[in-house]
Design an enzyme around this catalytic site. Structure first.
Site, mmCIF file in Angstrom:
data_model
loop_
_atom_site.group_PDB
_atom_site.id
_atom_site.type_symbol
_atom_site.label_atom_id
_atom_site.label_comp_id
_atom_site.label_asym_id
_atom_site.label_seq_id
_atom_site.Cartn_x
_atom_site.Cartn_y
_atom_site.Cartn_z
ATOM 1 N N LEU A 168 1.757 4.058 0.729
ATOM 2 C CA LEU A 168 0.999 3.317 -0.266
ATOM 3 C C LEU A 168 1.672 1.973 -0.486
ATOM 4 O O LEU A 168 2.853 1.916 -0.832
ATOM 5 C CB LEU A 168 0.943 4.092 -1.580
ATOM 6 C CG LEU A 168 0.145 5.395 -1.554
ATOM 7 C CD1 LEU A 168 0.256 6.118 -2.884
ATOM 8 C CD2 LEU A 168 -1.321 5.114 -1.237
ATOM 9 N N SER A 175 1.345 -2.179 -2.084
ATOM 10 C CA SER A 175 0.722 -2.912 -3.181
ATOM 11 C C SER A 175 0.602 -4.401 -2.919
ATOM 12 O O SER A 175 -0.067 -5.107 -3.674
ATOM 13 C CB SER A 175 1.551 -2.716 -4.454
ATOM 14 O OG SER A 175 2.845 -3.276 -4.272
ATOM 15 N N GLY A 176 1.273 -4.889 -1.883
ATOM 16 C CA GLY A 176 1.377 -6.325 -1.666
ATOM 17 C C GLY A 176 2.685 -6.887 -2.175
ATOM 18 O O GLY A 176 3.009 -8.045 -1.931
ATOM 19 N N GLY A 177 3.467 -6.058 -2.882
ATOM 20 C CA GLY A 177 4.757 -6.477 -3.395
ATOM 21 C C GLY A 177 5.883 -6.237 -2.412
ATOM 22 O O GLY A 177 5.723 -5.559 -1.391
ATOM 23 N N VAL A 178 7.055 -6.767 -2.734
ATOM 24 C CA VAL A 178 8.185 -6.698 -1.816
ATOM 25 C C VAL A 178 8.725 -5.275 -1.681
ATOM 26 O O VAL A 178 9.203 -4.879 -0.603
ATOM 27 C CB VAL A 178 9.295 -7.672 -2.259
ATOM 28 C CG1 VAL A 178 9.924 -7.238 -3.573
ATOM 29 C CG2 VAL A 178 10.343 -7.835 -1.180
ATOM 30 N N ASP A 179 8.679 -4.476 -2.736
ATOM 31 C CA ASP A 179 9.262 -3.132 -2.678
ATOM 32 C C ASP A 179 8.547 -2.246 -1.667
ATOM 33 O O ASP A 179 9.184 -1.599 -0.823
ATOM 34 C CB ASP A 179 9.228 -2.481 -4.065
ATOM 35 C CG ASP A 179 10.095 -3.209 -5.074
ATOM 36 O OD1 ASP A 179 11.104 -3.808 -4.658
ATOM 37 O OD2 ASP A 179 9.771 -3.178 -6.271
ATOM 38 N N ILE A 192 -4.682 1.235 -2.601
ATOM 39 C CA ILE A 192 -5.642 1.858 -3.507
ATOM 40 C C ILE A 192 -6.254 0.786 -4.392
ATOM 41 O O ILE A 192 -5.559 0.135 -5.168
ATOM 42 C CB ILE A 192 -4.972 2.933 -4.381
ATOM 43 C CG1 ILE A 192 -4.377 4.045 -3.515
ATOM 44 C CG2 ILE A 192 -5.990 3.516 -5.366
ATOM 45 C CD1 ILE A 192 -3.627 5.104 -4.309
ATOM 46 N N CYS A 210 -1.455 7.296 -14.096
ATOM 47 C CA CYS A 210 -1.941 6.798 -12.810
ATOM 48 C C CYS A 210 -1.223 7.482 -11.654
ATOM 49 O O CYS A 210 -1.838 7.870 -10.661
ATOM 50 C CB CYS A 210 -1.760 5.287 -12.735
ATOM 51 S SG CYS A 210 -2.379 4.551 -11.206
ATOM 52 N N GLY A 243 6.895 2.660 -2.715
ATOM 53 C CA GLY A 243 8.023 1.778 -2.990
ATOM 54 C C GLY A 243 8.655 2.021 -4.341
ATOM 55 O O GLY A 243 9.344 1.141 -4.863
ATOM 56 N N CYS A 274 -1.261 -2.754 -14.805
ATOM 57 C CA CYS A 274 -2.015 -3.199 -13.639
ATOM 58 C C CYS A 274 -3.497 -3.381 -13.925
ATOM 59 O O CYS A 274 -4.093 -4.363 -13.525
ATOM 60 C CB CYS A 274 -1.830 -2.194 -12.499
ATOM 61 S SG CYS A 274 -2.795 -2.594 -11.023
#
Length: 359
Positions: A6, A8-12, A32, A96, A119, A191
């Site tokens: 999964l 998210s577009g983030g660095v983690d 998602i 969530c 992440g 979010c």
């Protein structure tokens, strides 16, 4: 292993993918989508999806955008609004994870893979043939409190590739490998709101109901609020009062009154005993029926600090417990989750919902 990751577009989550590929896993990326492209709020997802596509292209991995929008609004948002309207403090992130990421996603897509990776800053620990949720190497970034409501069958299927790394190392890997999001800021806030102000969101769904702001020590009316659902215990900002700091210390839902106390260290902000209901242990109940002043550490909000105390199960059939804290606990908000850890703060046992507190 075949792994559903999964992202998210983030660095983690991007570095989590990097680690999975380094370890030789067969990885499929999933984003998602829970947002609406309307004025009702939610994450503005297009930038995130574009970043995820760049990561997928970078590593030559399949990437799917899956929609769980209706499930999110029917479950997580319904819970959040119902809780706020009852005068309590919700935690949508916890719900969530339980219901969306590791609930509906697992049922429809994740179950086809050996594991699901995220992440999150957390770890898993094996003890006596069972898996336990472990805290992260970086206490500041630890996210086990957001995972403290998941079920054991969900935990068994999870891996956390960056949980044993400090955040600085995650950023360094992203920079060294020239990831497109290496310097992207971490997401903040809730979010589902996207760029919409929290109070505007609550106002849209629950409206306004003006009431008195009262100083708890004197009974003196200091001002007017627009509805108790805009405020939570421990809140300092957004009260519109001069001569502060002022903290929300109590709410009278029936009369629509917010009680406040003045000062950075006023005793009215603190308590020592937390009454918990709906206790949930992720792997096993480590205490059983002999849960009488058992030493624990705990959190009552997202924080790098673990508080020390004892846990006692109340007599009777209900799953009610009392935490007695060694330290003063600030901003104890009914409706929030108290997350229970072992004495060393290495294992997250689970969580209960705060119902009451006293000094």
């Amino acid at each position: 292993m075949k792994i559903a990751a999964l992202i998210s577009g983030g660095v983690d989550s991007a570095v989590a993918v990097h680690k999975l590929k380094e370890d030789g896993h067969d990885v499929n990326l999933f984003y998602i989508r829970i947002g609406r492209d309307t004025d009702e709020g939610d994450c503005s997802a297009e930038e995130d999806i574009e970043m995820c596509q760049l990561i997928a292209k970078r590593y030559g991995l399949p990437f799917d955008v899956v929609s769980l929008h209706q499930e999110y609004w029917d479950n997580v948002m319904e819970y959040a609004l119902r809780t706020v309207k009852a005068g309590l403090t919700p935690n949508p992130d916890i719900m969530c994870n339980l219901m969306i990421k590791f609930g509906f996603f697992e049922q429809r897509w994740g179950h086809a893979f050996d594991k699901t990776a995220t992440g999150h800053y957390a770890t898993t620990v094996e003890r006596e043939g069972k898996v336990w949720l472990g805290t992260a190497a970086d206490p500041v970034k630890d996210q086990t409190d957001f995972l403290a409501r998941i079920r054991y069958d969900q935990l068994e299927h999870l891996i956390f590739p960056i949980g044993d790394m400090p955040k600085a190392q995650v950023r360094q890997i992203a920079a060294d490998t020239r990831m497109p999001n290496a310097y992207r800021k971490d997401s903040q806030g809730i979010c589902f709101l996207g760029k919409i102000n929290y109070n505007d969101f609550i106002r849209r769904h629950l409206g306004e109901r003006p009431g008195a702001i009262v100083e708890i020590e004197t009974g003196r009316k200091l001002g007017t609020h627009r509805g108790y659902w805009f405020h939570t215990i421990g809140q300092r900002k957004g009260l519109g009062l001069s001569g502060g700091p002022w903290y929300v210390v109590k709410k009278n839902i029936h009369d629509n009154v917010i009680y406040v106390s003045q000062g950075f260290d006023t005793e009215a902000q603190y308590g020592h005993r937390l009454l918990l209901g709906e206790m949930h242990f992720i792997t096993d109940d480590p205490f059983g029926s002999d849960c009488d002043h058992r030493p624990i550490t705990f959190k009552n909000r997202h924080s790098p600090e673990f508080l020390h105390g004892t846990l006692t199960r109340m007599p009777g059939d209900g799953a009610q417990y009392i935490i007695e804290s060694q330290e003063k606990v600030q901003g104890i908000a009914p409706g929030q989750f108290a997350v229970i850890y072992d004495e060393a703060s290495h294992i997250c046992y689970g969580s209960g919902i705060i119902t009451l507190h006293d000094n």
